[in-house]
Design a protein around this motif. Structure first.
Motif, PDB file in Angstrom:
ATOM      1  N   PHE A 153      -2.122   5.354  -8.061  1.00  0.00           N
ATOM      2  CA  PHE A 153      -0.914   5.464  -7.252  1.00  0.00           C
ATOM      3  C   PHE A 153      -0.291   4.136  -6.831  1.00  0.00           C
ATOM      4  CE2 PHE A 153      -2.918   9.658  -6.383  1.00  0.00           C
ATOM      5  CZ  PHE A 153      -1.881  10.442  -6.895  1.00  0.00           C
ATOM      6  N   VAL A 154      -1.007   3.032  -6.945  1.00  0.00           N
ATOM      7  CA  VAL A 154      -0.425   1.738  -6.580  1.00  0.00           C
ATOM      8  C   VAL A 154       0.344   1.168  -7.773  1.00  0.00           C
ATOM      9  CG1 VAL A 154      -0.947  -0.644  -5.945  1.00  0.00           C
ATOM     10  CG2 VAL A 154      -2.141   1.226  -4.827  1.00  0.00           C
ATOM     11  N   ALA A 155       1.554   0.703  -7.514  1.00  0.00           N
ATOM     12  CA  ALA A 155       2.429   0.211  -8.577  1.00  0.00           C
ATOM     13  C   ALA A 155       2.105  -1.237  -8.931  1.00  0.00           C
ATOM     14  CB  ALA A 155       3.887   0.354  -8.155  1.00  0.00           C
ATOM     15  N   VAL A 156       0.871  -1.465  -9.378  1.00  0.00           N
ATOM     16  CA  VAL A 156       0.434  -2.779  -9.856  1.00  0.00           C
ATOM     17  C   VAL A 156      -0.210  -2.561 -11.231  1.00  0.00           C
ATOM     18  CG1 VAL A 156      -1.047  -4.777  -9.410  1.00  0.00           C
ATOM     19  CG2 VAL A 156       0.044  -3.584  -7.500  1.00  0.00           C
TER      20      VAL A 156
ATOM     21  N   TYR B 259       1.942  -7.840  -8.390  1.00  0.00           N
ATOM     22  CA  TYR B 259       1.383  -7.788  -7.043  1.00  0.00           C
ATOM     23  C   TYR B 259       2.020  -6.626  -6.275  1.00  0.00           C
ATOM     24  CZ  TYR B 259       5.632 -10.603  -6.642  1.00  0.00           C
ATOM     25  OH  TYR B 259       6.912 -11.071  -6.756  1.00  0.00           O
ATOM     26  N   PRO B 260       1.325  -6.140  -5.258  1.00  0.00           N
ATOM     27  CA  PRO B 260       1.881  -5.055  -4.446  1.00  0.00           C
ATOM     28  C   PRO B 260       3.067  -5.551  -3.636  1.00  0.00           C
ATOM     29  CG  PRO B 260      -0.166  -5.861  -3.494  1.00  0.00           C
ATOM     30  CD  PRO B 260      -0.033  -6.529  -4.821  1.00  0.00           C
ATOM     31  N   THR B 261       4.069  -4.699  -3.465  1.00  0.00           N
ATOM     32  CA  THR B 261       5.314  -5.129  -2.825  1.00  0.00           C
ATOM     33  C   THR B 261       5.544  -4.472  -1.467  1.00  0.00           C
ATOM     34  OG1 THR B 261       6.501  -3.401  -4.043  1.00  0.00           O
ATOM     35  CG2 THR B 261       6.435  -5.614  -5.031  1.00  0.00           C
ATOM     36  N   THR B 262       4.713  -3.521  -1.093  1.00  0.00           N
ATOM     37  CA  THR B 262       4.849  -2.872   0.218  1.00  0.00           C
ATOM     38  C   THR B 262       3.553  -3.050   1.007  1.00  0.00           C
ATOM     39  OG1 THR B 262       4.010  -0.709  -0.503  1.00  0.00           O
ATOM     40  CG2 THR B 262       6.371  -1.149  -0.821  1.00  0.00           C
ATOM     41  N   LEU B 263       3.654  -2.899   2.329  1.00  0.00           N
ATOM     42  CA  LEU B 263       2.466  -3.023   3.168  1.00  0.00           C
ATOM     43  C   LEU B 263       1.437  -1.960   2.802  1.00  0.00           C
ATOM     44  CD1 LEU B 263       1.010  -4.340   5.557  1.00  0.00           C
ATOM     45  CD2 LEU B 263       2.246  -2.771   7.089  1.00  0.00           C
ATOM     46  N   HIS B 264       1.905  -0.771   2.463  1.00  0.00           N
ATOM     47  CA  HIS B 264       1.013   0.315   2.063  1.00  0.00           C
ATOM     48  C   HIS B 264       0.203  -0.078   0.840  1.00  0.00           C
ATOM     49  CE1 HIS B 264       0.151   4.088  -0.212  1.00  0.00           C
ATOM     50  NE2 HIS B 264      -0.240   4.508   0.979  1.00  0.00           N
ATOM     51  N   ASP B 265       0.894  -0.621  -0.186  1.00  0.00           N
ATOM     52  CA  ASP B 265       0.205  -1.008  -1.423  1.00  0.00           C
ATOM     53  C   ASP B 265      -0.701  -2.213  -1.211  1.00  0.00           C
ATOM     54  OD1 ASP B 265       1.415   1.064  -2.669  1.00  0.00           O
ATOM     55  OD2 ASP B 265       2.692  -0.124  -4.009  1.00  0.00           O
ATOM     56  N   ILE B 266      -0.253  -3.166  -0.377  1.00  0.00           N
ATOM     57  CA  ILE B 266      -1.094  -4.332  -0.069  1.00  0.00           C
ATOM     58  C   ILE B 266      -2.403  -3.875   0.574  1.00  0.00           C
ATOM     59  CG2 ILE B 266      -1.295  -6.382   1.390  1.00  0.00           C
ATOM     60  CD1 ILE B 266       1.736  -6.778   1.001  1.00  0.00           C
TER      61      ILE B 266
END
Length: 294
Positions: A29-32, A208-215
Protein backbone atom coordinates in the motif's frame (compact mmCIF):
# COMPACT_ATOMS: atom_id res chain seq x y z
CA UNK A 1 10.85 -28.53 32.80
CA UNK A 2 12.58 -26.24 30.23
CA UNK A 3 14.04 -22.96 31.49
CA UNK A 4 11.84 -19.83 31.19
CA UNK A 5 13.70 -18.55 28.12
CA UNK A 6 13.00 -21.81 26.30
CA UNK A 7 9.33 -21.76 27.29
CA UNK A 8 8.92 -18.31 25.77
CA UNK A 9 10.93 -19.08 22.62
CA UNK A 10 8.11 -20.67 20.60
CA UNK A 11 5.57 -17.85 21.20
CA UNK A 12 8.25 -15.25 20.41
CA UNK A 13 9.19 -17.02 17.19
CA UNK A 14 5.52 -17.22 16.20
CA UNK A 15 5.04 -13.52 16.95
CA UNK A 16 8.14 -12.59 14.94
CA UNK A 17 6.97 -14.57 11.91
CA UNK A 18 3.47 -13.08 11.95
CA UNK A 19 4.87 -9.52 12.22
CA UNK A 20 7.22 -10.30 9.34
CA UNK A 21 4.24 -11.39 7.25
CA UNK A 22 2.38 -8.16 8.07
CA UNK A 23 5.24 -6.24 6.44
CA UNK A 24 3.91 -7.30 3.05
CA UNK A 25 0.88 -5.05 3.63
CA UNK A 26 3.15 -2.01 3.94
CA UNK A 27 4.84 -2.91 0.66
CA UNK A 28 1.45 -3.37 -0.98
CA UNK A 29 0.00 0.00 0.00
CA UNK A 30 2.92 2.44 0.28
CA UNK A 31 3.67 4.27 -2.97
CA UNK A 32 7.42 3.58 -2.93
CA UNK A 33 9.18 1.38 -5.50
CA UNK A 34 10.30 -2.18 -4.76
CA UNK A 35 14.02 -1.38 -4.70
CA UNK A 36 13.54 1.97 -2.95
CA UNK A 37 11.50 0.62 -0.03
CA UNK A 38 14.04 -2.19 0.39
CA UNK A 39 16.75 0.51 0.58
CA UNK A 40 14.84 2.46 3.24
CA UNK A 41 14.13 -0.69 5.24
CA UNK A 42 17.82 -1.60 5.39
CA UNK A 43 19.06 1.98 5.87
CA UNK A 44 16.73 2.55 8.84
CA UNK A 45 17.72 -0.83 10.30
CA UNK A 46 21.45 -0.03 9.89
CA UNK A 47 21.08 3.13 12.00
CA UNK A 48 19.04 1.35 14.68
CA UNK A 49 21.46 -1.58 14.89
CA UNK A 50 24.43 0.81 15.10
CA UNK A 51 22.81 2.60 18.05
CA UNK A 52 22.00 -0.72 19.74
CA UNK A 53 25.53 -2.02 19.20
CA UNK A 54 27.02 1.13 20.76
CA UNK A 55 24.59 1.18 23.68
CA UNK A 56 25.21 -2.50 24.43
CA UNK A 57 28.95 -2.12 23.75
CA UNK A 58 29.00 -5.10 21.44
CA UNK A 59 32.35 -5.34 19.61
CA UNK A 60 32.47 -5.14 15.84
CA UNK A 61 34.34 -7.89 13.96
CA UNK A 62 38.02 -7.22 13.29
CA UNK A 63 38.56 -9.68 10.45
CA UNK A 64 38.24 -8.15 6.99
CA UNK A 65 37.01 -11.49 5.68
CA UNK A 66 34.25 -11.58 8.29
CA UNK A 67 33.21 -8.02 7.47
CA UNK A 68 33.26 -8.87 3.76
CA UNK A 69 31.06 -11.93 4.29
CA UNK A 70 28.58 -9.86 6.32
CA UNK A 71 28.50 -7.16 3.64
CA UNK A 72 27.93 -9.80 0.94
CA UNK A 73 25.10 -11.26 3.01
CA UNK A 74 23.53 -7.80 3.01
CA UNK A 75 23.81 -7.54 -0.77
CA UNK A 76 22.00 -10.85 -1.21
CA UNK A 77 19.38 -9.83 1.35
CA UNK A 78 18.86 -6.50 -0.42
CA UNK A 79 17.94 -8.11 -3.72
CA UNK A 80 15.95 -10.81 -1.92
CA UNK A 81 13.79 -8.04 -0.45
CA UNK A 82 13.53 -6.12 -3.72
CA UNK A 83 12.42 -9.18 -5.70
CA UNK A 84 10.03 -10.23 -2.93
CA UNK A 85 8.50 -6.74 -3.15
CA UNK A 86 8.19 -7.16 -6.93
CA UNK A 87 6.41 -10.47 -6.38
CA UNK A 88 4.06 -8.89 -3.81
CA UNK A 89 2.97 -6.31 -6.39
CA UNK A 90 2.55 -9.00 -9.07
CA UNK A 91 0.78 -11.87 -7.28
CA UNK A 92 -0.05 -10.56 -3.79
CA UNK A 93 1.50 -10.97 -0.33
CA UNK A 94 0.34 -14.56 0.23
CA UNK A 95 1.74 -16.29 -2.83
CA UNK A 96 4.91 -14.16 -2.89
CA UNK A 97 5.72 -14.96 0.75
CA UNK A 98 5.07 -18.66 0.13
CA UNK A 99 7.48 -18.60 -2.83
CA UNK A 100 10.10 -16.77 -0.76
CA UNK A 101 9.83 -19.53 1.86
CA UNK A 102 11.17 -22.02 -0.70
CA UNK A 103 14.65 -20.87 0.34
CA UNK A 104 15.00 -24.14 2.30
CA UNK A 105 15.26 -26.03 -1.00
CA UNK A 106 17.91 -23.67 -2.34
CA UNK A 107 19.90 -24.23 0.85
CA UNK A 108 19.65 -27.98 0.22
CA UNK A 109 20.74 -27.54 -3.40
CA UNK A 110 23.74 -25.42 -2.38
CA UNK A 111 24.69 -28.06 0.19
CA UNK A 112 24.61 -30.75 -2.50
CA UNK A 113 26.49 -28.71 -5.13
CA UNK A 114 29.10 -27.03 -2.93
CA UNK A 115 29.53 -29.19 0.15
CA UNK A 116 28.91 -32.71 -1.13
CA UNK A 117 25.84 -33.20 1.05
CA UNK A 118 23.21 -35.75 0.09
CA UNK A 119 19.48 -35.16 0.64
CA UNK A 120 17.67 -37.66 2.82
CA UNK A 121 14.41 -39.35 1.83
CA UNK A 122 12.26 -36.67 3.50
CA UNK A 123 14.07 -33.85 1.70
CA UNK A 124 13.68 -35.57 -1.68
CA UNK A 125 9.98 -36.12 -1.02
CA UNK A 126 9.55 -32.54 0.13
CA UNK A 127 11.05 -31.23 -3.13
CA UNK A 128 8.54 -33.21 -5.20
CA UNK A 129 5.68 -32.00 -2.99
CA UNK A 130 6.85 -28.39 -3.30
CA UNK A 131 6.98 -28.58 -7.10
CA UNK A 132 3.46 -29.99 -7.14
CA UNK A 133 2.22 -27.39 -4.66
CA UNK A 134 3.65 -24.44 -6.60
CA UNK A 135 2.14 -25.85 -9.81
CA UNK A 136 -1.31 -26.01 -8.17
CA UNK A 137 -0.96 -22.45 -6.88
CA UNK A 138 0.26 -21.10 -10.19
CA UNK A 139 -2.08 -22.79 -12.68
CA UNK A 140 -5.18 -20.67 -11.88
CA UNK A 141 -3.07 -17.53 -11.36
CA UNK A 142 -1.59 -17.72 -14.85
CA UNK A 143 -5.10 -17.89 -16.27
CA UNK A 144 -6.25 -14.46 -15.02
CA UNK A 145 -3.14 -12.52 -13.95
CA UNK A 146 -0.91 -11.09 -16.66
CA UNK A 147 1.82 -10.43 -14.06
CA UNK A 148 1.85 -14.02 -12.75
CA UNK A 149 4.98 -15.10 -14.66
CA UNK A 150 7.07 -12.26 -13.26
CA UNK A 151 5.51 -12.72 -9.82
CA UNK A 152 6.52 -16.39 -9.67
CA UNK A 153 10.00 -15.78 -11.12
CA UNK A 154 10.78 -12.89 -8.75
CA UNK A 155 9.27 -14.67 -5.73
CA UNK A 156 11.24 -17.85 -6.34
CA UNK A 157 14.44 -15.91 -7.06
CA UNK A 158 14.01 -14.03 -3.79
CA UNK A 159 14.04 -17.38 -1.98
CA UNK A 160 17.34 -18.28 -3.66
CA UNK A 161 18.90 -14.96 -2.66
CA UNK A 162 17.67 -15.37 0.91
CA UNK A 163 19.40 -18.76 1.05
CA UNK A 164 22.66 -17.18 -0.14
CA UNK A 165 22.31 -14.43 2.47
CA UNK A 166 21.85 -17.00 5.22
CA UNK A 167 24.92 -18.90 4.04
CA UNK A 168 27.00 -15.72 4.17
CA UNK A 169 25.83 -15.09 7.75
CA UNK A 170 26.96 -18.60 8.61
CA UNK A 171 30.30 -17.94 6.90
CA UNK A 172 30.73 -14.73 8.90
CA UNK A 173 30.40 -16.64 12.18
CA UNK A 174 32.81 -19.32 10.95
CA UNK A 175 35.46 -16.69 10.24
CA UNK A 176 34.90 -14.71 13.45
CA UNK A 177 32.18 -15.05 16.05
CA UNK A 178 30.17 -11.85 15.72
CA UNK A 179 27.54 -10.33 18.01
CA UNK A 180 24.03 -9.92 16.63
CA UNK A 181 23.77 -6.11 16.57
CA UNK A 182 27.13 -5.42 14.84
CA UNK A 183 26.46 -8.23 12.36
CA UNK A 184 23.04 -6.87 11.46
CA UNK A 185 24.38 -3.33 11.23
CA UNK A 186 27.07 -4.33 8.71
CA UNK A 187 24.63 -6.55 6.83
CA UNK A 188 21.98 -3.81 6.63
CA UNK A 189 24.54 -1.19 5.58
CA UNK A 190 25.89 -3.41 2.80
CA UNK A 191 22.38 -4.08 1.52
CA UNK A 192 21.37 -0.41 1.58
CA UNK A 193 24.49 0.65 -0.34
CA UNK A 194 23.89 -2.07 -2.96
CA UNK A 195 20.36 -0.78 -3.60
CA UNK A 196 21.17 2.88 -4.26
CA UNK A 197 21.87 2.47 -7.98
CA UNK A 198 19.01 0.02 -8.76
CA UNK A 199 16.56 2.26 -6.88
CA UNK A 200 17.66 5.30 -8.89
CA UNK A 201 17.28 3.33 -12.14
CA UNK A 202 14.07 1.36 -11.57
CA UNK A 203 12.20 3.51 -9.03
CA UNK A 204 13.07 7.00 -10.22
CA UNK A 205 9.50 8.23 -9.77
CA UNK A 206 8.91 6.49 -6.44
CA UNK A 207 12.12 6.86 -4.46
CA UNK A 208 10.74 8.02 -1.14
CA UNK A 209 7.46 8.38 0.75
CA UNK A 210 5.75 11.72 0.19
CA UNK A 211 3.15 11.82 2.98
CA UNK A 212 3.45 11.60 6.76
CA UNK A 213 1.37 8.42 6.65
CA UNK A 214 3.76 6.73 4.20
CA UNK A 215 6.85 8.01 6.04
CA UNK A 216 5.50 6.45 9.24
CA UNK A 217 4.79 3.13 7.52
CA UNK A 218 8.24 3.01 5.91
CA UNK A 219 9.88 3.68 9.29
CA UNK A 220 7.77 0.93 10.85
CA UNK A 221 8.85 -1.39 8.03
CA UNK A 222 12.51 -0.80 8.83
CA UNK A 223 12.26 -0.61 12.62
CA UNK A 224 9.64 -3.26 13.34
CA UNK A 225 9.95 -5.79 10.50
CA UNK A 226 13.72 -5.66 10.02
CA UNK A 227 14.79 -5.05 13.63
CA UNK A 228 12.12 -6.18 16.07
CA UNK A 229 10.63 -9.15 14.18
CA UNK A 230 14.00 -10.39 12.92
CA UNK A 231 15.40 -10.00 16.44
CA UNK A 232 12.63 -12.19 17.88
CA UNK A 233 13.29 -14.86 15.25
CA UNK A 234 17.07 -14.75 15.71
CA UNK A 235 16.65 -14.99 19.50
CA UNK A 236 14.22 -17.91 19.41
CA UNK A 237 15.70 -20.19 16.74
CA UNK A 238 18.76 -21.39 18.75
CA UNK A 239 16.49 -22.29 21.69
CA UNK A 240 14.17 -24.61 19.75
CA UNK A 241 14.48 -27.92 17.94
CA UNK A 242 14.85 -27.77 14.16
CA UNK A 243 11.55 -29.58 13.64
CA UNK A 244 9.57 -27.12 15.81
CA UNK A 245 11.43 -24.18 14.25
CA UNK A 246 10.53 -25.36 10.75
CA UNK A 247 6.89 -25.73 11.72
CA UNK A 248 6.63 -22.30 13.36
CA UNK A 249 8.40 -20.55 10.49
CA UNK A 250 5.48 -21.62 8.30
CA UNK A 251 3.33 -19.12 10.19
CA UNK A 252 4.83 -16.33 8.04
CA UNK A 253 3.45 -17.50 4.66
CA UNK A 254 0.24 -18.71 6.35
CA UNK A 255 -0.32 -15.25 7.85
CA UNK A 256 0.35 -13.63 4.48
CA UNK A 257 -2.09 -15.96 2.71
CA UNK A 258 -4.81 -15.28 5.28
CA UNK A 259 -4.25 -11.52 4.95
CA UNK A 260 -4.34 -11.81 1.17
CA UNK A 261 -7.64 -13.68 1.16
CA UNK A 262 -9.62 -12.13 4.01
CA UNK A 263 -8.25 -8.57 4.08
CA UNK A 264 -7.18 -7.82 0.51
CA UNK A 265 -9.99 -9.94 -0.99
CA UNK A 266 -7.67 -11.70 -3.41
CA UNK A 267 -9.48 -14.62 -5.09
CA UNK A 268 -7.79 -17.86 -4.01
CA UNK A 269 -9.67 -20.96 -5.12
CA UNK A 270 -9.70 -24.44 -3.60
CA UNK A 271 -6.99 -25.70 -5.97
CA UNK A 272 -4.65 -22.92 -4.85
CA UNK A 273 -5.44 -23.52 -1.17
CA UNK A 274 -4.61 -27.19 -1.75
CA UNK A 275 -1.34 -26.19 -3.42
CA UNK A 276 -0.52 -23.84 -0.54
CA UNK A 277 -1.13 -26.62 1.99
CA UNK A 278 1.02 -29.03 -0.05
CA UNK A 279 3.83 -26.47 -0.30
CA UNK A 280 3.71 -25.75 3.45
CA UNK A 281 3.95 -29.48 4.18
CA UNK A 282 6.89 -29.67 1.78
CA UNK A 283 8.69 -26.74 3.43
CA UNK A 284 8.20 -28.32 6.84
CA UNK A 285 9.52 -31.70 5.68
CA UNK A 286 12.44 -29.98 3.96
CA UNK A 287 13.39 -28.19 7.17
CA UNK A 288 12.93 -31.24 9.39
CA UNK A 289 16.02 -33.09 10.55
CA UNK A 290 15.62 -36.13 12.78
CA UNK A 291 17.41 -35.95 16.12
CA UNK A 292 20.63 -37.96 16.05
CA UNK A 293 21.36 -40.43 18.80
CA UNK A 294 24.57 -39.60 20.64
Amino acid sequence: MPPPSHRHAAPLLLLGCVIFGLGSLIVKFVAVGSYAIAFWRLAIAAVIFLVLARLCRHPFPQSRRAIGAALLSGVFLAFDLALWHESIHAVGPGISTLLNSLQIFFLTAIGIACFGERPNTLQSLSLLLAIGGVALIGSPEFGHNGNAVWGFISGTASGALLALSMLCVRKTHQIEKTSLFPLMMILSLGGALALITPALIFDRGALYPTTLHDITLVFIYGAVMQCFAWGLIAYAIPLLSLSLTGLLLLSEPVAALVIDYFWLRKPINSVQWGGAALTLIAIYLGSYQPRKNV
